[in-house]
Scaffold this motif. Structure first.
Motif, PDB file in Angstrom:
ATOM      1  N   GLN A 146       0.836  -1.209   0.000  1.00  9.01           N
ATOM      2  CA  GLN A 146       0.000   0.000   0.000  1.00  9.01           C
ATOM      3  C   GLN A 146       0.863   1.247   0.000  1.00  9.01           C
ATOM      4  OE1 GLN A 146      -3.169   0.452   2.832  1.00  9.01           O
ATOM      5  NE2 GLN A 146      -3.782  -1.704   2.679  1.00  9.01           N
ATOM      6  N   ALA A 172      -7.283  -2.955 -10.834  1.00 11.90           N
ATOM      7  CA  ALA A 172      -8.288  -2.984  -9.763  1.00 11.90           C
ATOM      8  C   ALA A 172      -7.623  -3.140  -8.403  1.00 11.90           C
ATOM      9  CB  ALA A 172      -9.275  -4.124 -10.004  1.00 11.90           C
ATOM     10  N   SER A 173      -6.604  -3.983  -8.319  1.00 15.31           N
ATOM     11  CA  SER A 173      -5.881  -4.180  -7.062  1.00 15.31           C
ATOM     12  C   SER A 173      -5.150  -2.912  -6.647  1.00 15.31           C
ATOM     13  CB  SER A 173      -4.891  -5.337  -7.209  1.00 15.31           C
ATOM     14  OG  SER A 173      -4.147  -5.518  -6.023  1.00 15.31           O
ATOM     15  N   ASN A 175      -6.004   0.203  -7.471  1.00 14.66           N
ATOM     16  CA  ASN A 175      -6.997   1.189  -7.044  1.00 14.66           C
ATOM     17  C   ASN A 175      -7.535   0.872  -5.654  1.00 14.66           C
ATOM     18  OD1 ASN A 175      -6.757   2.665  -9.400  1.00 14.66           O
ATOM     19  ND2 ASN A 175      -8.407   1.570 -10.438  1.00 14.66           N
ATOM     20  N   SER A 176      -7.716  -0.402  -5.365  1.00 18.51           N
ATOM     21  CA  SER A 176      -8.194  -0.807  -4.047  1.00 18.51           C
ATOM     22  C   SER A 176      -7.157  -0.482  -2.972  1.00 18.51           C
ATOM     23  CB  SER A 176      -8.503  -2.306  -4.036  1.00 18.51           C
ATOM     24  OG  SER A 176      -8.879  -2.740  -2.742  1.00 18.51           O
ATOM     25  N   ALA A 177      -5.885  -0.778  -3.262  1.00 18.31           N
ATOM     26  CA  ALA A 177      -4.817  -0.484  -2.300  1.00 18.31           C
ATOM     27  C   ALA A 177      -4.698   1.013  -2.058  1.00 18.31           C
ATOM     28  CB  ALA A 177      -3.487  -1.043  -2.817  1.00 18.31           C
ATOM     29  N   GLN A 179      -7.113   3.243  -2.309  1.00 19.33           N
ATOM     30  CA  GLN A 179      -8.259   3.676  -1.517  1.00 19.33           C
ATOM     31  C   GLN A 179      -8.034   3.371  -0.033  1.00 19.33           C
ATOM     32  OE1 GLN A 179     -11.953   1.793  -2.639  1.00 19.33           O
ATOM     33  NE2 GLN A 179     -13.198   3.367  -1.656  1.00 19.33           N
ATOM     34  N   ARG A 180      -7.515   2.197   0.272  1.00 20.09           N
ATOM     35  CA  ARG A 180      -7.259   1.841   1.675  1.00 20.09           C
ATOM     36  C   ARG A 180      -6.152   2.703   2.264  1.00 20.09           C
ATOM     37  NH1 ARG A 180      -7.572  -3.286  -0.625  1.00 20.09           N
ATOM     38  NH2 ARG A 180      -5.336  -3.658  -0.303  1.00 20.09           N
TER      39      ARG A 180
END
Length: 325
Positions: A146, A172-173, A175-177, A179-180
């Motif tokens: 991250q 997608a991975s 973008n998810s990381a 966001q977190r």
């Protein structure tokens, strides 16, 4: 006419040293570990240069290597902190200096080691903001991948596809990381600071007033320059104090040996800093005592981090090992 100009491969690699050091510093939180990581990156790149097929840019390839070097170190459990991350604030009258062993502390770094020349003021401001001690401390709370995603996307402005390719993962991975990571930093509630502006007349007046107050040991004048809840910390000790009354109380008590000190201006982590020299028993001779890194917000000083391991920091910042006045 044949162009006989040849490209020096080593020089091509060296072009990226400063920005890679900045990346590794943000990842690792240690100026010395960052330089070691970049040197490891350069050695690996040099040895594999003949196999580099040019499917990506040389810069992207170097960042891939550097990321792997940093992730290996971070997966070993290394994490840097500030005293405020580890203990509660103490009262100046009962404060105890307790030293913690390395590796513990988030380390300072000279701007020139990690901030390459950029195209404009906005990029310069972002680069300085991204190495502030408060921001660096917040980064340490992110899991390694991250952390890499946030630095590459938010600080270095890489596209999601580029980051996905570097980390061998999906957009997608990534973008998810991201966001977190953003959520974690938002929860950290990093205090906004005034950007370091050498041309800012008001900021220079504040810094000049700080030097006069500190060198004159004028606690009333110093209090007027400090925010009400200003923080003083002193790595490698885990002691930290909050509030101008606690800070000045400490300086008049346990810290009274700083009376008569001299301050020499420098810069660290994108913010104003001073090398502090304390007087010795030899008249006119001063010895290193601390590298003070200041943060300013709303025209007042909100944080003073005094790094006391001067044998490490003064040579790194090119500061003299004593002063004669």
């Amino acid at each position: 006419m044949t162009d006989t100009t040849t490209i020096d491969p080593l020089a091509e690699l060296e072009r990226y040293r400063v920005e890679l050091t900045g990346y590794c510093y943000r990842m690792l939180g240690s100026s010395f570990e960052a330089e070691d990581a970049v040197q490891d990156t350069m050695v690996r790149a040099w040895r594999a240069l003949e196999k580099f097929e040019g499917r990506s840019s040389l810069r992207s390839w170097l960042y891939r290597i550097a990321t792997n070097v940093c992730l290996d170190q971070l997966n070993a459990g290394n994490r840097r902190a500030r005293p405020m991350d580890l203990t509660e604030p103490q009262h100046h009258a009962t404060a105890v200096l307790k030293e913690r062993a390395e590796p513990t502390w988030l380390e300072p770094v000279p701007d020139g080691r990690v901030l390459p020349d950029t195209a404009g003021p906005e990029q310069t401001a972002l680069a300085r903001e991204s190495v502030r001690l408060a921001f660096m401390a917040a980064l340490q709370h992110l899991p390694p991948k991250q952390r890499a995603v946030l630095i590459l996307r938010e600080v270095l402005a890489w596209r999601a596809q580029e980051v996905a390719e570097l980390l061998d993962t999906t957009v997608a991975s990534v973008n998810s990381a991201l966001q977190r990571a953003r959520a974690t930093l938002a929860a950290a509630d990093i205090r906004e600071a005034d950007p370091a502006e050498p041309a800012d007349e008001e900021q220079q007046k504040l810094l000049a007033a700080y030097v006069e107050a500190f060198e004159g040991y004028d606690m009333a004048r110093l209090t007027a320059l400090l925010h009400d809840d200003a923080v003083l910390s002193m790595p490698p000790y885990d002691l930290w104090l909050r509030g101008h009354r606690e800070i000045t109380g400490w300086m008049l008590g346990t810290g009274a040996g700083c009376r008569g000190s001299l301050l020499v201006p420098t810069v660290a982590n994108g913010t104003p800093a001073f090398a502090q020299y304390r007087p010795t028993s030899t008249r006119g001779r001063y010895e290193p005592w601390a590298l003070q890194v200041l943060e300013i917000s709303g025209g007042r000083i909100v944080e003073i981090t005094s790094f006391l391991d001067t044998a490490r920091w003064f040579p790194l910042f090119g500061l003299p090992l004593h002063l004669e006045r």
